[in-house]
Scaffold this motif. Structure first.
Motif, PDB file in Angstrom:
ATOM      1  N   PHE A  46      42.828  28.394 -27.646  1.00  0.00           N
ATOM      2  CA  PHE A  46      43.269  29.771 -27.434  1.00  0.00           C
ATOM      3  C   PHE A  46      42.589  30.389 -26.219  1.00  0.00           C
TER       4      PHE A  46
ATOM      5  N   ARG B  40      43.222  39.764 -29.501  1.00  0.00           N
ATOM      6  CA  ARG B  40      42.550  39.354 -28.249  1.00  0.00           C
ATOM      7  C   ARG B  40      43.512  39.390 -27.062  1.00  0.00           C
TER       8      ARG B  40
ATOM      9  N   ARG C 200      32.017  28.820 -41.316  1.00  0.00           N
ATOM     10  CA  ARG C 200      30.618  29.266 -41.292  1.00  0.00           C
ATOM     11  C   ARG C 200      30.533  30.778 -41.492  1.00  0.00           C
TER      12      ARG C 200
HETATM   13  C1  MLC Z   1      29.767  28.458 -33.316  1.00  0.00           C
HETATM   14  N1  MLC Z   1      30.249  27.265 -32.982  1.00  0.00           N
HETATM   15  C2  MLC Z   1      29.603  26.367 -33.713  1.00  0.00           C
HETATM   16  C3  MLC Z   1      28.670  27.061 -34.511  1.00  0.00           C
HETATM   17  N2  MLC Z   1      28.801  28.338 -34.239  1.00  0.00           N
HETATM   18  N3  MLC Z   1      29.678  25.046 -33.775  1.00  0.00           N
HETATM   19  C4  MLC Z   1      28.846  24.400 -34.596  1.00  0.00           C
HETATM   20  N4  MLC Z   1      27.944  24.995 -35.382  1.00  0.00           N
HETATM   21  C5  MLC Z   1      27.822  26.314 -35.375  1.00  0.00           C
HETATM   22  N5  MLC Z   1      26.910  26.894 -36.147  1.00  0.00           N
HETATM   23  C6  MLC Z   1      31.300  27.063 -31.958  1.00  0.00           C
HETATM   24  C7  MLC Z   1      32.532  26.321 -32.290  1.00  0.00           C
HETATM   25  O1  MLC Z   1      32.368  24.943 -32.226  1.00  0.00           O
HETATM   26  C8  MLC Z   1      33.495  26.772 -31.213  1.00  0.00           C
HETATM   27  O2  MLC Z   1      33.217  26.050 -30.051  1.00  0.00           O
HETATM   28  C9  MLC Z   1      33.107  28.198 -31.045  1.00  0.00           C
HETATM   29  O3  MLC Z   1      31.842  28.332 -31.642  1.00  0.00           O
HETATM   30  C10 MLC Z   1      34.011  29.213 -31.640  1.00  0.00           C
HETATM   31  O4  MLC Z   1      34.670  28.665 -32.762  1.00  0.00           O
HETATM   32  P1  MLC Z   1      35.489  29.569 -33.776  1.00  0.00           P
HETATM   33  O5  MLC Z   1      34.565  30.218 -34.705  1.00  0.00           O
HETATM   34  O6  MLC Z   1      36.565  28.760 -34.356  1.00  0.00           O
HETATM   35  O7  MLC Z   1      36.133  30.654 -32.821  1.00  0.00           O
HETATM   36  P2  MLC Z   1      36.798  32.006 -33.144  1.00  0.00           P
HETATM   37  O8  MLC Z   1      36.647  32.808 -31.910  1.00  0.00           O
HETATM   38  O9  MLC Z   1      36.323  32.643 -34.381  1.00  0.00           O
HETATM   39  O10 MLC Z   1      38.344  31.584 -33.325  1.00  0.00           O
HETATM   40  C11 MLC Z   1      39.351  32.523 -33.316  1.00  0.00           C
HETATM   41  C12 MLC Z   1      40.705  31.825 -33.412  1.00  0.00           C
HETATM   42  C13 MLC Z   1      40.690  30.892 -34.619  1.00  0.00           C
HETATM   43  C14 MLC Z   1      41.761  32.900 -33.558  1.00  0.00           C
HETATM   44  C15 MLC Z   1      40.956  31.038 -32.126  1.00  0.00           C
HETATM   45  O11 MLC Z   1      40.284  31.633 -35.746  1.00  0.00           O
HETATM   46  C16 MLC Z   1      42.003  30.207 -34.889  1.00  0.00           C
HETATM   47  O12 MLC Z   1      42.380  29.250 -34.213  1.00  0.00           O
HETATM   48  N6  MLC Z   1      42.787  30.659 -35.921  1.00  0.00           N
HETATM   49  C17 MLC Z   1      44.044  30.088 -36.284  1.00  0.00           C
HETATM   50  C18 MLC Z   1      44.099  29.843 -37.769  1.00  0.00           C
HETATM   51  C19 MLC Z   1      45.420  29.253 -38.242  1.00  0.00           C
HETATM   52  O13 MLC Z   1      46.089  28.531 -37.507  1.00  0.00           O
HETATM   53  N7  MLC Z   1      45.815  29.570 -39.470  1.00  0.00           N
HETATM   54  C20 MLC Z   1      47.084  29.153 -39.998  1.00  0.00           C
HETATM   55  C21 MLC Z   1      46.923  28.774 -41.449  1.00  0.00           C
HETATM   56  S1  MLC Z   1      48.543  28.374 -42.144  1.00  0.00           S
HETATM   57  P3  MLC Z   1      34.264  25.694 -28.943  1.00  0.00           P
HETATM   58  O14 MLC Z   1      33.881  24.343 -28.469  1.00  0.00           O
HETATM   59  O15 MLC Z   1      35.604  25.715 -29.589  1.00  0.00           O
HETATM   60  O16 MLC Z   1      34.071  26.773 -27.954  1.00  0.00           O
HETATM   61  C22 MLC Z   1      48.951  29.813 -43.000  1.00  0.00           C
HETATM   62  C23 MLC Z   1      50.326  29.941 -43.522  1.00  0.00           C
HETATM   63  C24 MLC Z   1      51.015  30.954 -42.700  1.00  0.00           C
HETATM   64  O17 MLC Z   1      48.204  30.703 -43.085  1.00  0.00           O
HETATM   65  O18 MLC Z   1      51.534  31.945 -43.211  1.00  0.00           O
HETATM   66  O19 MLC Z   1      51.001  30.737 -41.491  1.00  0.00           O
END
Ligand code: MLC
Ligand code: AMP
Length: 492
Positions: A219, A245, A467
């Protein structure tokens, strides 16, 4: 008819494009996009690989759901071969991975990038061997599963949901009717490929209609904006966190605002989009967002139709072929169409799961005597049948960034960490994520309090998105006379 009719007579139209955005270095050696003719050859090559591996129709294949072309091809090829894909989140933690592999018992594990995996996997060879000239298999729609997706419950480990080709096709065709979705539409999304939204609607939906998927692999508002601008006629699929966002980015980037303004249809789902965000989106782009409501177990239940336009607060009427009931606490059907009486949403229809894998106990609870699936969501119904989702029966289910997460699975991991005596996990309202996971922890005074270590343990064992975003150390947890933790008090 097969799940992807256009693959039976493929042509030079764009089928799949993956954009890694500015923050990722594109992988070398692979094309960035495939037209239908090339996709058909790649799918055939993948099906030939399944044959070589001895994977027969009906077998399960776990697949690391990387957002790249080989993985997209393999997911499509598996479905056409009648093989059940079990998509794994690339950031799945050790415990959850073990659970899924033990429960699903896949015949093989595939990955586009075998080196990067925490468990042995075989490489997807589709794009290297696609000189094969055999056409892809034409498999008639049937009730056999083609996907096994894992979804969280209130307690315990995630449960497996099998989805059939016929159920998926029925749901996509109902959405096509609601959204006037045709081959002329490109789907643009940056959703992960291991859940219904990005995989069933985003990938399978685009290809079933015969249009293209422009997939942004991670994203990024600017990359999404660029793909929207590049597409002559786009449908944007996003979760509310992404919409939020995108609005923030559009406020300072006129190119993103103008690209959003030109999209044919902007669809938000997987969690509720607050009215405030509807208004902000409209103010900055001059157009609205339609919402649709669904679950992994049912696929999409309701949707605002394209010809209705935005309807903030409502998720629309049931899709064609989907039966929806509201019931009160006693299970009696609520007939009211007053937009006020609240009941639990029950669903029956061709896209609803047959049952959770290996979980007769959960199935007993999930369905009523007439075969309606209990969603656990609370809604009202307007005079025209449109639902408004007003809450959830359980405080133990959290929707964070559109991901469903059970409080129980997080609590179980935290309780095993040194110095943790008691724990209660809740979802707190969050402007960006919808709900933010907060863990209240009663710690042993003799052990150093380390919030980061607790957060890291959940990310490592379960998945990064599960987390807690915050740990609050407390002296005790509020309990009722029965000793049960009062989560409502913690959320207040
Ligand atoms: C942070 N990171 C860690 C960490 N803390 N890694 C390891 N250990 C820790 N303690 C890192 C991650 O690896 C990642 O790195 C980064 O932090 C951010 O990850 P995130 O928390 O996933 O990001 P965030 O900004 O919160 O994500 C927002 C988002 C995501 C909108 C992009 O929530 C998302 O993709 N949502 C989509 C959910 C979805 O598709 N739902 C559909 C369900 S089906 P790096 O490397 O990535 O930077 C459903 C049915 C229907 O519901 O009706 O559709
Ligand atoms: P999942 O199990 O990840 O498929 O999540 C399904 C849940 O997402 C539903 O039970 C709802 O609580 C929620 N959901 C999906 N779409 C919407 C929406 N448009 N509005 C409110 N909640 C939604």
């Amino acid at each position: 008819m097969s799940l992807f009719p256009r693959l039976a007579s493929p042509d030079a139209r764009l089928a799949l494009l993956v954009d890694d955005g500015p923050r990722l270095t594109p992988r070398t050696g692979h094309p960035r996009s495939l037209d239908y003719a090339t996709l058909a050859r790649a799918v055939s090559a993948h099906v030939a690989q399944l044959d070589e591996l001895g994977v027969d129709p009906g077998a399960r294949v776990a697949i690391w759901a990387h957002s790249d072309l080989p993985t997209l091809v393999a997911l499509v090829g598996n479905a056409l071969a009648g093989v059940v894909s079990v998509p794994l989140s690339p950031k799945l933690g050790a415990r959850e991975l073990m659970h899924v592999l033990t429960d699903a018992e896949p015949a093989v594990v595939l990955a586009s990038d075998v080196q990067g995996q925490s468990t042995p996997a075989l490489p997807i060879r589709a794009l290297e061997t696609m000189h094969a000239s055999e056409p892809p298999p034409i498999r008639a729609l049937d009730d056999e599963p083609v996907l096994l997706l894992y979804t969280s419950g209130t307690t315990g480990a995630p449960k497996g949901v099998e989805l059939s080709a016929r159920g998926i096709a029925a749901n996509l065709d109902a959405l096509a009717d609601a959204w006037a979705w045709t081959e002329a539409d490109d789907v643009v999304h940056a959703l992960p490929l291991f859940h219904v939204h990005g995989l069933v609607l985003g990938l399978f939906g685009a290809l079933r209609m015969g249009g293209a998927l422009r997939h942004v692999s991670r994203f990024d508002p600017a990359a999404l904006g660029a793909q929207l601008a590049a597409s002559p006629r786009a449908m944007l699929f996003a979760v509310p966190t992404m919409i939020h966002r995108l609005i923030d980015a559009a406020e300072t980037d006129a190119a993103i605002a103008s690209a959003l303004g030109r999209v044919r249809l902007v669809v938000s789902g997987s969690a509720g989009l607050p009215t405030r965000e509807h208004r902000r989106f409209e103010a900055i782009t001059g157009r609205g967002v339609v919402e649709r409501y669904g679950l992994t177990e049912t696929l999409i239940v309701c949707g605002v139709r394209a010809d209705e336009g935005a309807r903030p607060g409502y998720v629309g009427r049931p899709l064609s072929g989907v039966e929806v009931r509201l019931v009160d606490d006693a299970g009696s059907v609520i007939d009211a169409h007053d937009d006020t009486t609240i009941g639990e949403v029950l669903v029956r229809g061709p896209s609803v799961l047959g049952g959770y894998l290996h979980r007769p106990d959960a199935n007993e609870e999930a369905f009523d005597a007439e075969g309606f699936f209990r969603t656990g969501d609370l809604a009202t119904r307007a005079s025209d049948g449109a639902l408004r989702i007003v809450g959830r029966k359980s405080t133990d289910l959290i929707k964070c960034g559109g991901f469903k997460i059970g409080a129980g699975e997080i609590e179980a991991v935290l309780l095993e960490q040194p110095g943790v005596r008691e724990v209660a996990v809740v979802g707190m309202p969050d402007e960006d994520l919808g709900e933010r996971i907060v863990a209240f922890v009663v710690a042993d005074p003799s052990v150093a309090r380390d919030a980061d270590a607790l957060i890291a343990a959940v990310a490592r064992e379960l998945a990064v998105h599960k987390r807690p975003r915050e740990i609050r150390f407390v002296d005790d947890l509020p309990r009722n006379a029965m000793g049960k933790v009062q989560k409502a008090k913690l959320r207040a």
